[in-house]
Design an enzyme around this catalytic site. Sequence first.
Site, PDB file in Angstrom:
ATOM      1  N   GLU A 221      70.431  19.954  31.013  1.00  0.00           N
ATOM      2  CA  GLU A 221      70.806  19.870  29.595  1.00  0.00           C
ATOM      3  C   GLU A 221      69.680  20.194  28.614  1.00  0.00           C
ATOM      4  OE1 GLU A 221      72.914  16.236  28.779  1.00  0.00           O
ATOM      5  OE2 GLU A 221      74.629  16.854  30.020  1.00  0.00           O
ATOM      6  N   GLU A 325      78.637  17.189  35.915  1.00  0.00           N
ATOM      7  CA  GLU A 325      78.834  15.914  35.225  1.00  0.00           C
ATOM      8  C   GLU A 325      80.218  15.910  34.594  1.00  0.00           C
ATOM      9  OE1 GLU A 325      75.895  14.511  32.505  1.00  0.00           O
ATOM     10  OE2 GLU A 325      74.193  15.154  33.763  1.00  0.00           O
TER      11      GLU A 325
END
Length: 411
Positions: A221, A325
């Site tokens: 991320e 995720e």
Amino acid sequence: MMLPKSALSAILAWANFRIAQSMPFESSSEYTQPSRRWLPNADKVRGVNLGSQFIIEPWMAQDEWSGMGCGSANDEWLCVQALGQDAADAAFKKHWDTWTTQDDISQIKSYGLNTVRIPVGFWLKEDLVNDGEHYPRGGLQYLDRLVGWCADAGIYVVMDLHGGPGVQFPNQQYTGHSVSSPGFYTQDNYERAYKFLEWMTERIHTNDSYRTVGTLQVMNEPVHAGDYGSEAADMIANYYPGAWSRIRSREDKLNVADNNRVHIQMMDKSWGSGDPSSHLPDTTFALYDDHKYYKWDSSVTTTKEGYISAACKDNRGGSDTIVGEWSISVADSVQSNDEFEIKNRPDQAEWYQKFWAAQAQTFEKSGGWIFWSWKCNWIAGMDEYRWCYKSAVNANAIPKDAGSASSISPC
């Protein structure tokens, strides 16, 4: 240039040449080790993140965090500062020793899951930590033990550089240090990350405990191009190809066979940082990480029907993309209303199981999925199973068989 076959299909084919290290996932009375790079006959990733094991996120581990003495500290850096280095090291060692146990790994395996993703911080390699930085010390022995348990259980491991030097995304606990300005995007911090990746690559190929670690994610991320255009562009043009080259060069130095090289994973284009493959020198054994939380998708109609519809209609990409995720949580604005409330509402489990199945089935159109997260302790003072696979199975909101999505999906 992409391979004509998907990365995962290629691994399955190469595994046929590695019979001695293969493990069948269909019914079998004989247990053997999986291939280092993939799990033969398991055509989809089905896994869980071991979130808050090596980078604690207080929002999902509130009791644990308080018990460590970290109190109101917002991240690991601040906890180490508050406790002092020696006291913090002792508190974190107790956490690392108990948060994920060998029984957890056995339970993960028993639920039909074949993969875990392990988020780690660069500070695990302690000589990379600069003076004035505050991170816990002593975690490596617990990582060695954990991946060894996974190997013994025949579980594939994605090693995820989750917290980068200098911080790769602002105001997030998952970086280890929640600050307003991301400082990762400099040559000095790239170099620290490269050294971490080289070190981890060597560990994967030379330490037997790491024999089922087959994917190395070079950064979790990073910033979005829409908010940090120059930083994202620099990462795509410089950090990703640099990371790729340093990993492959270390494998060359170790004389690693072509069909035994680690998969190198980057965030998928859908994350919003740019095309991760646009400057790579090669894409052999490249994988892409997609994080899909319908909870934060403003295009989804926030009703039960709306969430199911969104999941069923979605398409997350090819089989070299893994949804690394996701959860069964819904928007903050509706998660506690009568339609979605789970506290003292066992009747809700049936719908959440359908929501899980709709997502899992859709994500298996790609390379598969890794749920966030395996366990929590606690969220908002409750056992919030929408984020916690272990708790969701106990609540019947996720089935005990991870491979059953297609049989119960409402899609």
